[in-house]
Design an enzyme around this catalytic site. Sequence first.
Site, PDB file in Angstrom:
ATOM      1  N   LYS A 118     -13.113 -16.868 -48.441  1.00  0.00           N
ATOM      2  CA  LYS A 118     -12.724 -18.260 -47.853  1.00  0.00           C
ATOM      3  C   LYS A 118     -11.403 -18.098 -47.121  1.00  0.00           C
ATOM      4  O   LYS A 118     -11.251 -18.711 -46.023  1.00  0.00           O
ATOM      5  CB  LYS A 118     -12.226 -18.682 -49.173  1.00  0.00           C
ATOM      6  CG  LYS A 118     -13.523 -19.359 -49.947  1.00  0.00           C
ATOM      7  CD  LYS A 118     -13.282 -20.338 -50.885  1.00  0.00           C
ATOM      8  CE  LYS A 118     -14.746 -20.806 -51.532  1.00  0.00           C
ATOM      9  NZ  LYS A 118     -14.352 -21.820 -52.762  1.00  0.00           N
ATOM     10  N   LYS A 208     -24.623 -17.242 -49.789  1.00  0.00           N
ATOM     11  CA  LYS A 208     -24.908 -18.099 -50.887  1.00  0.00           C
ATOM     12  C   LYS A 208     -25.074 -19.506 -50.512  1.00  0.00           C
ATOM     13  O   LYS A 208     -24.372 -19.811 -49.523  1.00  0.00           O
ATOM     14  CB  LYS A 208     -23.548 -17.786 -51.815  1.00  0.00           C
ATOM     15  CG  LYS A 208     -23.474 -18.691 -52.991  1.00  0.00           C
ATOM     16  CD  LYS A 208     -22.094 -18.571 -53.418  1.00  0.00           C
ATOM     17  CE  LYS A 208     -21.219 -19.589 -53.192  1.00  0.00           C
ATOM     18  NZ  LYS A 208     -19.887 -19.987 -53.871  1.00  0.00           N
ATOM     19  N   LYS A 211     -21.541 -25.586 -51.577  1.00  0.00           N
ATOM     20  CA  LYS A 211     -21.640 -26.915 -51.556  1.00  0.00           C
ATOM     21  C   LYS A 211     -20.478 -27.231 -50.212  1.00  0.00           C
ATOM     22  O   LYS A 211     -20.467 -28.357 -49.708  1.00  0.00           O
ATOM     23  CB  LYS A 211     -20.855 -27.795 -52.544  1.00  0.00           C
ATOM     24  CG  LYS A 211     -19.866 -27.199 -53.535  1.00  0.00           C
ATOM     25  CD  LYS A 211     -19.846 -27.793 -54.660  1.00  0.00           C
ATOM     26  CE  LYS A 211     -18.720 -27.006 -55.478  1.00  0.00           C
ATOM     27  NZ  LYS A 211     -18.803 -26.960 -56.968  1.00  0.00           N
TER      28      LYS A 211
HETATM   29  P1  TYM Z   1     -17.846 -23.947 -58.484  1.00  0.00           P
HETATM   30  O1  TYM Z   1     -17.441 -25.220 -58.627  1.00  0.00           O
HETATM   31  O2  TYM Z   1     -17.729 -23.301 -56.989  1.00  0.00           O
HETATM   32  O3  TYM Z   1     -19.386 -23.590 -58.829  1.00  0.00           O
HETATM   33  C1  TYM Z   1     -19.992 -24.017 -59.906  1.00  0.00           C
HETATM   34  C2  TYM Z   1     -20.880 -22.988 -60.571  1.00  0.00           C
HETATM   35  O4  TYM Z   1     -21.867 -22.810 -59.577  1.00  0.00           O
HETATM   36  C3  TYM Z   1     -22.190 -21.487 -59.325  1.00  0.00           C
HETATM   37  N1  TYM Z   1     -22.826 -21.422 -58.217  1.00  0.00           N
HETATM   38  C4  TYM Z   1     -23.904 -20.748 -58.008  1.00  0.00           C
HETATM   39  N2  TYM Z   1     -24.875 -20.027 -58.696  1.00  0.00           N
HETATM   40  C5  TYM Z   1     -25.961 -19.690 -58.219  1.00  0.00           C
HETATM   41  N3  TYM Z   1     -26.121 -19.733 -57.016  1.00  0.00           N
HETATM   42  C6  TYM Z   1     -25.456 -20.335 -55.846  1.00  0.00           C
HETATM   43  N4  TYM Z   1     -25.629 -20.462 -54.672  1.00  0.00           N
HETATM   44  C7  TYM Z   1     -24.235 -20.910 -56.412  1.00  0.00           C
HETATM   45  N5  TYM Z   1     -23.116 -21.632 -55.963  1.00  0.00           N
HETATM   46  C8  TYM Z   1     -22.431 -21.778 -56.895  1.00  0.00           C
HETATM   47  C9  TYM Z   1     -20.947 -20.844 -59.495  1.00  0.00           C
HETATM   48  O5  TYM Z   1     -20.884 -19.561 -59.725  1.00  0.00           O
HETATM   49  C10 TYM Z   1     -20.201 -21.354 -60.791  1.00  0.00           C
HETATM   50  O6  TYM Z   1     -20.558 -21.017 -61.811  1.00  0.00           O
HETATM   51  N6  TYM Z   1     -13.986 -21.242 -60.295  1.00  0.00           N
HETATM   52  C11 TYM Z   1     -15.230 -21.679 -60.819  1.00  0.00           C
HETATM   53  C12 TYM Z   1     -15.204 -23.088 -61.560  1.00  0.00           C
HETATM   54  C13 TYM Z   1     -14.188 -22.743 -62.702  1.00  0.00           C
HETATM   55  C14 TYM Z   1     -14.661 -22.018 -63.629  1.00  0.00           C
HETATM   56  C15 TYM Z   1     -13.864 -21.933 -64.565  1.00  0.00           C
HETATM   57  C16 TYM Z   1     -15.940 -21.763 -64.238  1.00  0.00           C
HETATM   58  C17 TYM Z   1     -12.893 -22.967 -62.909  1.00  0.00           C
HETATM   59  N7  TYM Z   1     -12.402 -22.716 -64.051  1.00  0.00           N
HETATM   60  C18 TYM Z   1     -13.845 -21.478 -66.118  1.00  0.00           C
HETATM   61  C19 TYM Z   1     -16.239 -21.104 -65.636  1.00  0.00           C
HETATM   62  C20 TYM Z   1     -15.027 -20.968 -66.490  1.00  0.00           C
HETATM   63  C21 TYM Z   1     -15.966 -22.448 -59.393  1.00  0.00           C
HETATM   64  O7  TYM Z   1     -15.402 -22.559 -58.394  1.00  0.00           O
HETATM   65  O8  TYM Z   1     -17.328 -22.849 -59.442  1.00  0.00           O
END
Ligand code: TYM
Length: 344
Positions: A118, A208, A211
């Site tokens: 990023k 990947k 969003k």
């Molecule tokens: P975030 O909001 O970017 O994404 C949410 C979840 O979606 C999964 N994900 C995917 N899985 C499979 N294929 C993809 N293309 C794909 N794109 C996104 C991410 O791996 C994630 O599980 N840091 C985290 C949010 C967070 C969190 C936490 C998660 C903050 N605190 C504590 C678990 C526990 C994040 O940015 O996810």
Amino acid sequence: MKQIILTGIRANNDLTIGNYLGALLPIVDMAKKRAAEYQVNLFVPDLHSFTTPIDHSTLNAQIMQNLRIFTAAGLPLDHPDVHIYRQSYIPAHSELAWIFDCFTGMGEMGRMTQYKDKSAKLSEDRISVGLFNYPVLMAADILLYGATYVPVGEDQTQHLEFTRDIALRMNSQFGELFTAPLPVPKQHEFFGKDQGLRIKDLQDPRKKMSKSDESGKGVIFMSDTPEAASKKIMSAATDSYGEIRFDTKERPGISNLLQILALLGGRNQSVVNAEWEGKSSYGDLKKAVAAIASSFLSDFQARLSQVDGEQIIAKLEASERLMNETANATLLRAQQAVGLRPKA
Ligand code: TYM
């Protein structure tokens, strides 16, 4: 005390089927099938939403939209051991993150792949400190509740490993303060997978599905019309082998389609692969994926339009009250350990 399954999904843009398949579906499945045995926490990490610049005038609406999406995905809000909450409504998250910051190395954060990816896209002074130390806040999100299982996509694996590291580091210095989540391979076992999921961009299957992708051409959003989603699938990039085979390294485009087909249909990957392997018509495979994605999206969107906003608000308030109690108790133990509060 029940063990906890916890995950967070950010509200920085419309959710994609990658978010759905990687995190939302596994936790909703657990909440539906195993909430008698486990506590299930699904929260919106709202403080994590602007580690990179966003339009702040829409953030609040997006947070509420995420919560509606969780509900439409089938999260049983009426279950007493299922909780939804907003991270910033529980101030202990940011307070514990600060304590962890002071026990975390710059090198450790700098090595995080997601940070490297990023930050590479931003000029030096637009790389926020928040983007740099965001895994620290994520560790606090998990350790405040002592979660054992954390369903996340493959891109979050390093952050989960860091969560274990900081928990064990604090415990070795201060005594048993935190329950660390299980190691990543054990997590996969629990969720019935052999590895973390990474749904790929349809236009560039080496990366990947994300969003925050600017063009959105290779991304299926949960708000896409079934027609728009079908179009994106029909024009997905594949390869020139001319034969269907599940091989994520050599044939990432075709393998991605097979994965979406299996997951949206709730079917075993090897069964789906056996049905398609050896065939030559990529067009037929795309049609099958487009059909399942269209019917998934139209069912999901119909449920979304029926979601009861008042039920969400009531549940949020109840969960946030309860989560503040749990989180504050953990925070106090950490504050006592580091000397900010007198020991009881
Ligand atoms: P975030 O909001 O970017 O994404 C949410 C979840 O979606 C999964 N994900 C995917 N899985 C499979 N294929 C993809 N293309 C794909 N794109 C996104 C991410 O791996 C994630 O599980 N840091 C985290 C949010 C967070 C969190 C936490 C998660 C903050 N605190 C504590 C678990 C526990 C994040 O940015 O996810």
